[in-house]
Design an enzyme around this catalytic site. Structure first.
Site, PDB file in Angstrom:
ATOM      1  N   ASP A 105       6.248   4.205   3.515  1.00 29.21           N
ATOM      2  CA  ASP A 105       4.941   4.874   3.486  1.00 29.21           C
ATOM      3  C   ASP A 105       5.010   6.144   2.623  1.00 29.21           C
ATOM      4  OD1 ASP A 105       2.291   4.997   4.144  1.00 29.21           O
ATOM      5  OD2 ASP A 105       2.575   5.454   6.275  1.00 29.21           O
ATOM      6  N   GLU A 178      -0.237  12.833   7.909  1.00 31.48           N
ATOM      7  CA  GLU A 178       0.665  11.919   8.582  1.00 31.48           C
ATOM      8  C   GLU A 178       2.078  12.328   8.235  1.00 31.48           C
ATOM      9  OE1 GLU A 178      -0.396   7.945   7.578  1.00 31.48           O
ATOM     10  OE2 GLU A 178       0.769   7.087   9.197  1.00 31.48           O
ATOM     11  N   HIS A 223      -6.501   9.512   7.886  1.00 33.39           N
ATOM     12  CA  HIS A 223      -5.380   9.231   8.794  1.00 33.39           C
ATOM     13  C   HIS A 223      -5.712   9.759  10.180  1.00 33.39           C
ATOM     14  CE1 HIS A 223      -2.664   9.300   5.051  1.00 33.39           C
ATOM     15  NE2 HIS A 223      -2.647   8.068   5.519  1.00 33.39           N
ATOM     16  N   HIS A 262      -5.687   2.841   3.717  1.00 31.98           N
ATOM     17  CA  HIS A 262      -4.924   3.726   4.608  1.00 31.98           C
ATOM     18  C   HIS A 262      -5.830   4.228   5.721  1.00 31.98           C
ATOM     19  CE1 HIS A 262      -1.006   4.716   2.540  1.00 31.98           C
ATOM     20  NE2 HIS A 262      -1.557   3.795   1.785  1.00 31.98           N
ATOM     21  N   GLY A 263      -5.217   4.593   6.835  1.00 28.12           N
ATOM     22  CA  GLY A 263      -6.003   5.171   7.922  1.00 28.12           C
ATOM     23  C   GLY A 263      -6.919   4.152   8.568  1.00 28.12           C
ATOM     24  N   ASN A 284      -3.246  -0.164   6.636  1.00 21.73           N
ATOM     25  CA  ASN A 284      -2.246   0.567   7.410  1.00 21.73           C
ATOM     26  C   ASN A 284      -2.788   0.925   8.779  1.00 21.73           C
ATOM     27  OD1 ASN A 284      -0.896   0.453   5.008  1.00 21.73           O
ATOM     28  ND2 ASN A 284      -0.653   2.661   4.769  1.00 21.73           N
TER      29      ASN A 284
END
Ligand SMILES: [Zn+2]
Length: 357
Positions: A105, A178, A223, A262-263, A284
């Site tokens: 990541d 993150e 995130h 993402h998130g 993700n």
């Protein structure tokens, strides 16, 4: 739906075929952040029971934790924790009968030495085993200028291609933070939370001829899970980037880019579905799976509280070993994680679609 791949870790051409297969059939793979064998095994179990392929990934913090918080050299922990986790997956994934993509990541500027060290380890691993250690690494230089971002991403991509690996880059900023990587929502210009199609085109122009890369694009995704705020998910941003690249290069494929969401935790199912239509093959998920694991353990501890204070029940004289045995309460966390991932695979459309044979 004719793609079949041997169960186990996929990389190189197999990985690229799997990505294309996901996009052609309008589903995406969950990319789950793991921190130890408990979470890794639970992800593989969830994939096996749902007949879904999956992406297992480590952040720098997850990799360190895998090596052990007590390991004296923190830089070593980050590298060898990731190597150890990857080896665990290489050994076991095929026995779960599913395909696994191994990934790391966010790596911002200060974490680039981590990625170079993992590529060094990957070279050693490939010499011995004929395959790369990871399928793909992520380079996140979204806080740098576009030029710096793309030049460094190009350098890492060239190293990765030599190992039959792929790279994920980030354009535009994913809100939230993150593992110390990411952006404080209050301090950044809102427009930077939405990837600019021109930046995506520049990335395509610079990287596409070198090797396979995917793009973490920002469309208001964040995130972590927060109360609904002023940032709005706008998946159509992804469509604009696909259109610009496709038209500029007169491509027949209307989703030429392999996009990453993402998130994903806490995102509405309709936005997830829309993002997948615009070429997202990877979503993700970390916050929601962390919470699921904690919930499972928390419920077990609540129901069996005496076992976490006494070896023998003070009122009934019952020996409590069968409750404080870590295999009981860690298992409760694993089972809860499996349940949450079943929901994720269903929302992403990957349930029942494993290509493993
Ligand atoms: Zn992320």
């Amino acid at each position: 739906m004719s793609l079949r791949l041997p169960a186990g870790v996929v990389f190189g051409e197999e990985y690229r075929n799997l990505v294309s297969h996901c996009k052609e059939n309008t589903f995406a793979l969950a990319a789950v952040n793991v921190v130890g064998t408990d979470s890794i095994n639970a992800v593989m179990e969830a994939a096996a029971v749902n007949k879904s392929d999956v992406i297992i990934q480590l952040s720098n913090g997850g990799a360190s934790f895998f090596a052990g918080q007590g390991m004296p050299d923190k830089a070593d922990a980050m590298v060898f924790g990731a190597v150890s986790a990857a080896q665990h997956v290489h050994l076991l994934a095929k026995h779960y009968g599913i395909c696994v993509v191994l990934h790391t990541d966010h790596a911002n500027r200060k974490l680039i030495p981590w990625i170079d060290a993992l590529l060094d380890q990957g070279e050693e691993y490939k010499k011995k085993n004929g395959r790369p250690l990871f399928s793909s690494h992520m380079v996140d230089l979204s806080e740098e200028s576009l030029e710096d971002n793309l030049n460094e991403s190009e350098r890492i991509l060239r190293r990765s291609v030599a190992l039959d690996m792929s790279v994920e880059i980030e354009l535009g900023i994913t809100g939230g933070e993150e593992d110390g990587v990411g952006a404080d929502l209050d301090s950044i210009d809102n427009s930077r939370l939405y990837t600019q199609p021109e930046d995506v085109l520049a990335a395509y122009d610079q990287l596409n001829s070198i090797g396979h890369f995917s793009v973490a694009a920002s469309f208001g995704n964040v995130h972590g899970v927060y109360k609904p705020g002023n940032v709005q998910l706008r998946p159509e941003i992804l469509r604009h980037s696909q259109d610009l690249v496709s038209k500029t290069h007169s491509l027949s494929n209307n989703n030429p880019l392999d996009l990453v969401f993402h998130g994903g935790s806490g995102s509405p199912e309709a936005s997830i579905k829309e993002a997948i239509e615009y070429g997202v093959f990877k979503m993700n998920i970390d916050t929601d799976t962390q919470f699921a694991f904690a919930q499972g353990v928390g419920k077990f501890v609540e129901e069996n509280g005496a076992a976490f204070k006494h070896q023998i029940h003070p009122d009934t004289d019952e020996p409590l070993k069968k409750y404080y045995d870590p295999r009981k309460w860690l298992r409760a966390g694993e089972q809860s994680l499996v349940q949450r991932l079943t929901q994720a695979f269903t929302e992403l459309g990957s349930k029942g679609k494993s290509v493993a044979s």
